[in-house]
Design a protein around this motif. Sequence first.
Motif, PDB file in Angstrom:
ATOM      1  N   VAL A 166      35.453  36.094  38.794  1.00 41.50           N
ATOM      2  CA  VAL A 166      34.072  36.438  38.437  1.00 41.50           C
ATOM      3  C   VAL A 166      33.492  35.397  37.481  1.00 41.50           C
ATOM      4  CG1 VAL A 166      32.597  38.110  37.238  1.00 41.50           C
ATOM      5  CG2 VAL A 166      34.267  38.921  38.895  1.00 41.50           C
ATOM      6  N   ILE A 170      31.511  29.860  36.119  1.00 37.11           N
ATOM      7  CA  ILE A 170      30.592  29.759  34.971  1.00 37.11           C
ATOM      8  C   ILE A 170      31.362  29.655  33.658  1.00 37.11           C
ATOM      9  CG2 ILE A 170      28.613  30.889  36.053  1.00 37.11           C
ATOM     10  CD1 ILE A 170      29.454  33.508  34.694  1.00 37.11           C
ATOM     11  N   GLY A 186      32.395  28.034  45.733  1.00 46.62           N
ATOM     12  CA  GLY A 186      31.851  29.377  45.516  1.00 46.62           C
ATOM     13  C   GLY A 186      32.998  30.337  45.280  1.00 46.62           C
ATOM     14  N   ARG A 187      32.650  31.506  44.764  1.00 47.50           N
ATOM     15  CA  ARG A 187      33.700  32.463  44.413  1.00 47.50           C
ATOM     16  C   ARG A 187      34.477  32.948  45.638  1.00 47.50           C
ATOM     17  NH1 ARG A 187      29.398  33.603  40.977  1.00 47.50           N
ATOM     18  NH2 ARG A 187      29.918  33.625  38.767  1.00 47.50           N
ATOM     19  N   VAL A 188      33.740  33.466  46.620  1.00 50.83           N
ATOM     20  CA  VAL A 188      34.439  33.993  47.800  1.00 50.83           C
ATOM     21  C   VAL A 188      35.144  32.844  48.523  1.00 50.83           C
ATOM     22  CG1 VAL A 188      34.163  35.262  49.961  1.00 50.83           C
ATOM     23  CG2 VAL A 188      32.795  35.893  47.972  1.00 50.83           C
ATOM     24  N   GLY A 189      34.524  31.684  48.520  1.00 54.03           N
ATOM     25  CA  GLY A 189      35.106  30.520  49.179  1.00 54.03           C
ATOM     26  C   GLY A 189      36.451  30.126  48.590  1.00 54.03           C
ATOM     27  N   LYS A 192      39.082  32.736  49.411  1.00 53.47           N
ATOM     28  CA  LYS A 192      39.458  32.609  50.821  1.00 53.47           C
ATOM     29  C   LYS A 192      40.492  31.495  51.016  1.00 53.47           C
ATOM     30  CE  LYS A 192      36.580  33.029  54.893  1.00 53.47           C
ATOM     31  NZ  LYS A 192      35.172  32.875  55.299  1.00 53.47           N
ATOM     32  N   ASN A 217      30.169  43.480  39.169  1.00 53.85           N
ATOM     33  CA  ASN A 217      30.426  42.112  39.635  1.00 53.85           C
ATOM     34  C   ASN A 217      31.693  42.044  40.480  1.00 53.85           C
ATOM     35  OD1 ASN A 217      28.395  40.501  38.298  1.00 53.85           O
ATOM     36  ND2 ASN A 217      29.427  40.988  36.387  1.00 53.85           N
ATOM     37  N   ILE A 220      31.407  43.882  43.825  1.00 55.44           N
ATOM     38  CA  ILE A 220      30.675  43.129  44.847  1.00 55.44           C
ATOM     39  C   ILE A 220      31.526  41.973  45.345  1.00 55.44           C
ATOM     40  CG2 ILE A 220      28.591  41.768  45.312  1.00 55.44           C
ATOM     41  CD1 ILE A 220      27.110  43.466  43.264  1.00 55.44           C
ATOM     42  N   LEU A 221      32.274  41.350  44.434  1.00 58.35           N
ATOM     43  CA  LEU A 221      33.147  40.243  44.835  1.00 58.35           C
ATOM     44  C   LEU A 221      34.196  40.719  45.845  1.00 58.35           C
ATOM     45  CD1 LEU A 221      33.922  37.267  44.423  1.00 58.35           C
ATOM     46  CD2 LEU A 221      35.443  38.018  42.580  1.00 58.35           C
ATOM     47  N   ASP A 223      34.033  43.374  47.747  1.00 58.28           N
ATOM     48  CA  ASP A 223      33.284  43.739  48.947  1.00 58.28           C
ATOM     49  C   ASP A 223      33.043  42.497  49.814  1.00 58.28           C
ATOM     50  OD1 ASP A 223      31.723  45.146  50.725  1.00 58.28           O
ATOM     51  OD2 ASP A 223      30.016  45.377  49.387  1.00 58.28           O
ATOM     52  N   GLY A 224      32.590  41.434  49.176  1.00 58.14           N
ATOM     53  CA  GLY A 224      32.341  40.184  49.891  1.00 58.14           C
ATOM     54  C   GLY A 224      33.605  39.616  50.501  1.00 58.14           C
ATOM     55  N   ASN A 227      34.692  41.680  53.545  1.00 54.83           N
ATOM     56  CA  ASN A 227      33.804  41.411  54.670  1.00 54.83           C
ATOM     57  C   ASN A 227      33.981  40.006  55.227  1.00 54.83           C
ATOM     58  OD1 ASN A 227      31.665  43.542  55.511  1.00 54.83           O
ATOM     59  ND2 ASN A 227      31.943  43.832  53.323  1.00 54.83           N
ATOM     60  N   ALA A 228      34.490  39.102  54.383  1.00 54.29           N
ATOM     61  CA  ALA A 228      34.763  37.740  54.846  1.00 54.29           C
ATOM     62  C   ALA A 228      36.158  37.642  55.454  1.00 54.29           C
ATOM     63  CB  ALA A 228      34.609  36.754  53.694  1.00 54.29           C
TER      64      ALA A 228
ATOM     65  N   ASN B 217      25.488  39.358  39.588  1.00 54.14           N
ATOM     66  CA  ASN B 217      25.718  40.344  40.658  1.00 54.14           C
ATOM     67  C   ASN B 217      25.138  39.869  41.982  1.00 54.14           C
ATOM     68  OD1 ASN B 217      26.906  42.625  39.286  1.00 54.14           O
ATOM     69  ND2 ASN B 217      24.941  42.894  38.262  1.00 54.14           N
ATOM     70  N   ILE B 220      26.944  36.814  43.436  1.00 56.42           N
ATOM     71  CA  ILE B 220      28.211  37.149  44.097  1.00 56.42           C
ATOM     72  C   ILE B 220      27.936  37.844  45.424  1.00 56.42           C
ATOM     73  CG2 ILE B 220      30.378  38.430  43.902  1.00 56.42           C
ATOM     74  CD1 ILE B 220      30.257  38.023  40.879  1.00 56.42           C
ATOM     75  N   ASP B 223      26.991  35.216  47.905  1.00 54.54           N
ATOM     76  CA  ASP B 223      28.216  34.476  48.205  1.00 54.54           C
ATOM     77  C   ASP B 223      29.058  35.243  49.231  1.00 54.54           C
ATOM     78  OD1 ASP B 223      30.286  32.652  48.032  1.00 54.54           O
ATOM     79  OD2 ASP B 223      30.951  33.279  46.050  1.00 54.54           O
ATOM     80  N   GLY B 224      29.224  36.532  48.985  1.00 55.96           N
ATOM     81  CA  GLY B 224      30.003  37.368  49.901  1.00 55.96           C
ATOM     82  C   GLY B 224      29.357  37.435  51.276  1.00 55.96           C
TER      83      GLY B 224
END
Lengths: 410, 410
Positions: A166, A170, A186-189, A192, A217, A220-221, A223-224, A227-228, B217, B220, B223-224
């Motif tokens: 998270v 930053i 990116g975060r999800v990237g 992954k 936060n 949602i991370l 969740d992303g 889904n990825a 939020n 992210i 991003d997701g």
Amino acid sequence: MGQKNELAHRMAGKTIKLVDALGDPVTGKEIAIKQTNHKFLFGCGIFDVIDVANKNVPAERLAFQEEKLDKFLEVFNAATLPFYWGMFEPEKGKPRTKELKAAAQWLKERNVAVKGHPLCWHTITAPWLLDMSNEEILRAQFARIERDVTDFKGLIDTWDVINEVVIMPIFDKYDNGITRISKDLGRVGIIKEMFAKTREFNPGATLLLNDFNTSINYEILIDGCLNAGIPIDAIGIQSHQHQGYWGREKLEEVLDRFSHYGLPIHFTENTLTSGHLMPVEIEDLNDYQIPEWPSTPEFEERQAKEVEEMYSILFKHPQVEAITTWSFSDDGAWLGAPAGFIRKDNSPKPSYEVLKKLIKGDWYTNVTGKTDDNGKISFEGFLGDYELVCGDKKISFHLDKEAEIVQLVI
Amino acid sequence: MGQKNELAHRMAGKTIKLVDALGDPVTGKEIAIKQTNHKFLFGCGIFDVIDVANKNVPAERLAFQEEKLDKFLEVFNAATLPFYWGMFEPEKGKPRTKELKAAAQWLKERNVAVKGHPLCWHTITAPWLLDMSNEEILRAQFARIERDVTDFKGLIDTWDVINEVVIMPIFDKYDNGITRISKDLGRVGIIKEMFAKTREFNPGATLLLNDFNTSINYEILIDGCLNAGIPIDAIGIQSHQHQGYWGREKLEEVLDRFSHYGLPIHFTENTLTSGHLMPVEIEDLNDYQIPEWPSTPEFEERQAKEVEEMYSILFKHPQVEAITTWSFSDDGAWLGAPAGFIRKDNSPKPSYEVLKKLIKGDWYTNVTGKTDDNGKISFEGFLGDYELVCGDKKISFHLDKEAEIVQLVI
């Protein structure tokens, strides 16, 4: 029966049929069924194992650490070992693989499950990454995962793959290689990529995403990520409570918010101190540095109560599969906090006794009985490993939710 | 040349070759090149169009609204029309398709690009969803998208597909059908479903995700979504500044954080009032209800300055492609705020004049010149639609970043 019902997900009923070498039922025999291990993971950060397994400290210190580990082994069945890149490989190309392997082996021989922490993190990462281009940093991070996950396969099959994503892109306390590449990916990237690489070199491993952020936060991370298509095996939640116990309400609210993904939850880094609380205005716990943070009798009682309540709530929640207290002992505890179950002199605090009573008492199964005319005996117990004792003979077996009848030969 | 350089991404150079019907160059002719529209979308929420296009209000009110729309058309080239489900289809099966089509058609005929807002949102959603099972709600939401996106294809090809997803599943002011299904699907899950369905029925449309949350939020969440392969065409950012102008620093920081995905950014709902500021302690803007919120000369000056600065910053940012001010007029403005460019009596505020000077002056191109011996004339201008006037003849053409030379026949 209230408690039993609430813990039904932690238990199973089993009928054992005892037969002799010829296959004939062993009838009317007194037997004892003793649990020898939990399926649930009760862990600690226990970095002393590195010194003890490698015997690379003075004799007096070694004896002290061995005594500490004896106390650890009396209660716990899981350990987290440090793989902070900056400490594991301070000089590029010279990883401390041998020492960590000895530590993991030492734990494995004592039936302790080991988790490696972490494979990718912006803190305590290798300083020499700063000399590289972002492309080279990513390659080095991949190579690090390939090497360490491969080297430790079979010894360590659970990894905190990536830590604190998270804030990763930053994070601005100081420049570091991992924050740099997390900005690119990116975060999800980055999650992954790190999960894919770890999975590639240990397909059967249990892989965790870990964070101290329990806000929306992190929800949602996750969740992303899901889904990825990122194959997260368990959600890691840190719970360093130096500024005060969350309490039942917040704890249950966090469980509620993070359980709806249907994934196992690991409390990966728990802290409840037996000292004064850190002031709430401190935002980054690392900023609180004091010369002495004493453990006091009054606060040890508070800690014991909080440990009892928190572990009970988590053990009751069907999706929680592991709780790791971050500092087993005040000796060497993070931030110098009195965060351990034992004091600096290895003496157990009330929290140690309370937790031992739960883990090895209330939540542990020991029954005796007599086999019936068909050689059978039924019992209900907490999931895990067992020993059946019949006279001078012992047989090990496993209690799980699967088959209801198991035939054991003595 | 400072300003020109900073706006280079909004401009193009073009050489026009003017020929006659026989293909011979038209040489040495005085011509005028006049911009007639921007490529950039300068929009407003302009719901009065529904009344005007359908002429379903008393004559006096109609005249007033027509006057309002004249002022709107003098400056703006984009409009947002309301598709709040609870207002669009208050009674199940009786959508206001005909009225909204008339409004969209009215705007299209006047060369105004239309966006529909929104297809899925938990606020002002259809109350009759509450009588349904979650499965039925999702089916109804899909059917709504299929119907409306199909009905308006060609008239409305830009949609705020889903609104305010960050809070959608935790919205607890009142029960509603959309929050219910967002809990089932998760945030990224519901976005994925709604985008897929919208795309299915208008493959070429510009589809937006829209939110007022500009925190980590939303970062992210985006991003997701992108890692999950959701085809977001533009990131929608609301900027209702009833509690005070963000200022350059925050605005540039938001632009910085939301531009690194490489996607176009639309400022979808901008508010800068010409009245006193809403107290900062109000968390949900909807909670601030006062009988009268006057526009004052002093605050109108402040609004004009803020509008000028904000629009200039956004127009300079290469990824911003649209700015919509939410309330064109104080008459009917959201929350009764003096949020418009014109007052309740249709008189323009200084912000109107300032913005008109930018949109139709500083950022608009009008040049005159003479074709050379080859019938050519070169110019540099802001992207958009143009008219070339040569004597009593007019030719329309489009200025884009593509071909440098274009041949026009007069």
